[in-house]
Design an enzyme around this catalytic site. Structure first.
Site, PDB file in Angstrom:
ATOM      1  CB  SER A 119     -10.938   8.217  -1.105  1.00  0.00           C
ATOM      2  OG  SER A 119     -11.372   9.522  -1.216  1.00  0.00           O
ATOM      3  CG  ASP A 120      -8.098   2.513  -1.767  1.00  0.00           C
ATOM      4  OD1 ASP A 120      -7.736   2.379  -0.581  1.00  0.00           O
ATOM      5  OD2 ASP A 120      -8.352   1.567  -2.521  1.00  0.00           O
ATOM      6  N   PRO A 121      -5.535   5.783  -0.518  1.00  0.00           N
ATOM      7  CG  PRO A 121      -5.000   7.407   1.093  1.00  0.00           C
ATOM      8  CD  PRO A 121      -6.125   6.585   0.569  1.00  0.00           C
ATOM      9  CG  HIS A 122      -3.561   0.728  -0.669  1.00  0.00           C
ATOM     10  ND1 HIS A 122      -2.823  -0.111  -1.448  1.00  0.00           N
ATOM     11  CD2 HIS A 122      -4.817   0.686  -1.159  1.00  0.00           C
ATOM     12  CE1 HIS A 122      -3.599  -0.667  -2.351  1.00  0.00           C
ATOM     13  NE2 HIS A 122      -4.829  -0.184  -2.214  1.00  0.00           N
ATOM     14  CG  ASN A 125      -4.241   2.200  -5.161  1.00  0.00           C
ATOM     15  OD1 ASN A 125      -4.274   1.222  -5.896  1.00  0.00           O
ATOM     16  ND2 ASN A 125      -5.214   2.525  -4.330  1.00  0.00           N
TER      17      ASN A 125
END
Ligand SMILES: *[C@@H]1O[C@H](CO)[C@@H](O)[C@H](O)[C@H]1NC(C)=O
Ligand SMILES: *[C@@H]1O[C@H](CO)[C@@H](O)[C@H](O)[C@H]1NC(C)=O
Length: 327
Positions: A119-122, A125
């Site tokens: 849920s933190d696709p940037h 990462n």
């Protein structure tokens, strides 16, 4: 200020920073206690490594459990360059189209088939690294995962299949199920980053400069409606739009754009999601056999389609695409 020609969601967050901020805050609050617990993060990392073990290119850092507590996370050190670091990628001679292809395979598996999504696709990462066995993609930060309901997952898969098949009636039907009602055209543009004209006439064609200009114009013109769409859809859909943004953003920063191959990868995962769900619902052995056959037949048709595409772009092919729409 860089302006993404095709990322409508980014445009919204640029013009209404507080808007994006609000849902991100809600999202984060909801997950805060979990994120602070590193044992949980370690478990997520191991779960996703198991779930995606078929992808040999994926590297999830190993957790050192002996040195991990709720407050301290110790894991294997993995180096590499950020996926949007152009210089690093050039210097190490990494093929970025292959990276985005592998990333979209990985995200399609998470979203459509497994329903368990990072849920933190940037870009921070996602690291890439050249190894003797091929290019590795390192996925970091496993604090936040979302579990998609099968209601969302299956209906969203059907929406994608309808988009790829340019079946307007079904696009409307499945977009409505995801909560957007009469704004289904806009939602379709937002998730595909294509114009409605190209969606309704065949998404698998290459994007033209003209279409990009059209999308850019549309983003500015329809801002209030875009906000409206974002407020109607579920958290799951918002998260997916965020994941889409990651992929589109990477493609954009490297000057490439989603190709037919990308849509076919998505189609394969959607077909698996839909048929595996049906399989799960079957009451008899005969039903399971029938569903399994239908699944393999549909996947085979996609393979044939891909083969045919290599040498022509004819009407026959357009006809074939429309055949893998799943009711
Ligand atoms: C993509 O995945 C394949 C295996 O599926 C691997 O051989 C290749 O090195 C990967 N490439 C990149 C750039 O990640
Ligand atoms: C998809 O949406 C329909 C209509 O809202 C619902 O009846 C169905 O159960 C959903 N699909 C799944 C697999 O949950």
């Amino acid at each position: 200020m860089t302006f993404y020609p095709c990322v409508l969601v980014n445009v919204v967050s640029w013009i209404f920073p507080e808007f994006k901020f609000q849902w991100l805050v809600d999202e984060t609050k909801r997950n805060l206690p979990l994120e602070l617990d590193f044992v949980c993060e370690g478990n997520n990392a191991e779960r996703v490594a198991r779930m995606l073990k078929q992808f040999s290119f994926l590297k999830v850092p190993k957790i050192v459990w002996d040195l991990t507590t709720e407050r301290v996370l110790t894991m294997e050190f993995c180096d590499g360059g950020q996926v949007n670091d152009k210089d690093y990628i050039k210097k190490h001679d990494i093929c970025i189209t292959e990276v985005t292809k592998n990333l979209s395979k990985m995200y399609s598996e998470m979203i459509f088939v497994q329903g368990y999504v990072h849920s933190d696709p940037h870009p921070g990462n996602v690291l890439v690294k050249k190894t003797p066995q091929g290019t590795q993609i390192v996925l970091l930060d496993h604090g936040l995962y979302a579990t998609l309901t099968s209601y969302f997952r299956v209906n969203y898969s059907k929406l994608w299949l309808s988009l790829i098949a340019s079946d307007v009636e079904k696009i409307q039907k499945y977009a409505t199920r995801l909560g957007v009602g009469d704004l289904y055209q806009l939602l379709s543009c937002m998730i595909t980053a294509r114009s409605w004209k190209s969606i309704s006439s065949g998404i698998s064609k290459q994007v033209t400069a003209e279409e990009n200009a059209e999308i850019q114009q549309m983003a500015a013109l329809y801002l209030p409606q875009i906000t409206d769409v974002l407020s109607r859809v579920s958290r799951e859909m918002l998260l997916i739009l965020k994941a889409n943004d990651l992929l589109r953003g990477i493609e954009y920063s490297h000057g490439i754009q989603a190709s037919t191959g990308y849509f076919l990868t998505m189609a394969r995962h959607c077909v698996r999601a839909v048929y595996e769900w049906r399989h799960h619902q079957c009451g008899s052995r005969w039903c399971r056999v029938r569903v399994a056959c239908a699944k393999h037949w549909t996947l085979l048709r996609i393979d044939i389609y891909e083969l045919l595409l290599r040498w022509s772009d004819s009407a026959l092919i357009v006809w074939l695409t429309s055949r893998f729409a799943v009711a």
